[in-house]
Enzyme design. Structure first.
Site, PDB file in Angstrom:
ATOM      1  CB  ALA A 210      37.130  34.201  36.557  1.00 12.77           C
ATOM      2  CB  CYS A 211      36.868  38.522  32.675  1.00 13.39           C
ATOM      3  SG  CYS A 211      35.559  39.635  33.657  1.00 13.39           S
ATOM      4  CB  SER A 212      39.395  42.289  35.052  1.00 12.24           C
ATOM      5  OG  SER A 212      39.483  41.986  33.725  1.00 12.24           O
TER       6      SER A 212
ATOM      7  CB  THR B 188      32.788  36.699  33.359  1.00 11.83           C
ATOM      8  OG1 THR B 188      32.866  37.108  33.733  1.00 11.83           O
ATOM      9  CG2 THR B 188      33.894  36.144  31.699  1.00 11.83           C
TER      10      THR B 188
ATOM     11  CD  GLN C  69      42.460  39.771  38.133  1.00 12.99           C
ATOM     12  OE1 GLN C  69      42.460  39.952  36.917  1.00 12.99           O
ATOM     13  NE2 GLN C  69      43.585  40.302  38.635  1.00 12.99           N
TER      14      GLN C  69
END
Lengths: 102, 102
Positions: free
Chosen positions: A6-8, A13, A38
């Site tokens: 997960a990333c923003s 990712t 996220q």
């Protein structure tokens, strides 16, 4: 092993997911690896064995710690050097260690 | 990982670290831990310096007439860098505000 990244927004990712899939195939291992933004983590977490966050989500890790314990799904922040190099092998290794040490 | 892709990812990684450090600094200031907040801001600045170096290198290349291929990933890196710098600038003011209110 089912690995959730997960990333923003899921952009960086997503690239890492491809590198990790390549690494897994090269090692002859079958893995389910996917990335989300996220906001989807709480629901997607339930489908994973481990969850790894991009460095930009480091400050949110504590937010997911309760759910991590509840589901017995370990979480951690991706090693920043491995992330910066988009090193699929290294992150795969980190996921493996996270699972074995839980 | 080659050239532009690696350069973009390095920027995204460093900026991600900076963003988390800034958010953690704000949390510290909110809780009255001003020294910790200051240390976190310093950490953020170091990450941003790293990201800036990578970014400036690419800009200089283009200024010297070398073709720098544009990609969505680089645009994402640039966007993350600019917004995190803005976040850092605002956080510095907010921390002063917390001191005043606290």
């Amino acid at each position: 092993m089912k690995i959730l990244l997960a990333c923003s927004s899921g952009m960086s990712t997503s690239l890492l997911v491809n590198k990790m899939k390549e690494a897994a195939t090269a090692q002859g291992k079958e893995m389910e690896i996917w990335a989300v933004g996220q906001h989807e983590v709480p629901t997607e977490m339930e489908k994973a064995d481990v969850v790894l966050f991009g460095p930009q989500m480091r400050f949110l890790k504590s937010k997911f710690e309760d759910k991590s314990k509840e589901l017995n799904v370990p979480i951690d922040v991706i090693n920043i050097v491995a992330y910066g190099r988009c090193d699929g092998n290294a992150v795969l290794q980190q996921a493996h260690e996270l699972l074995t040490n839980k | 990982m080659e050239g532009m892709e690696l350069a973009s990812f390095q920027i995204i990684a460093a900026v991600g670290g900076a963003r988390s450090s800034v958010m953690e600094a704000l949390k510290d200031a909110r809780e009255g831990n001003y020294e910790a907040a200051s240390a976190k801001l310093e950490e953020a600045n170091q990450f941003l310096a790293e990201a800036h170096k990578g970014h400036t290198g690419l800009i200089q290349k283009e200024a010297q007439g070398e073709q720098v291929p544009f990609s969505l990933l680089f645009m994402h890196a640039e966007d993350q860098l600019m917004t995190t710098i803005t976040l850092r600038d605002i956080a510095m003011e907010m921390i002063e505000m917390y001191k005043k209110i606290g």
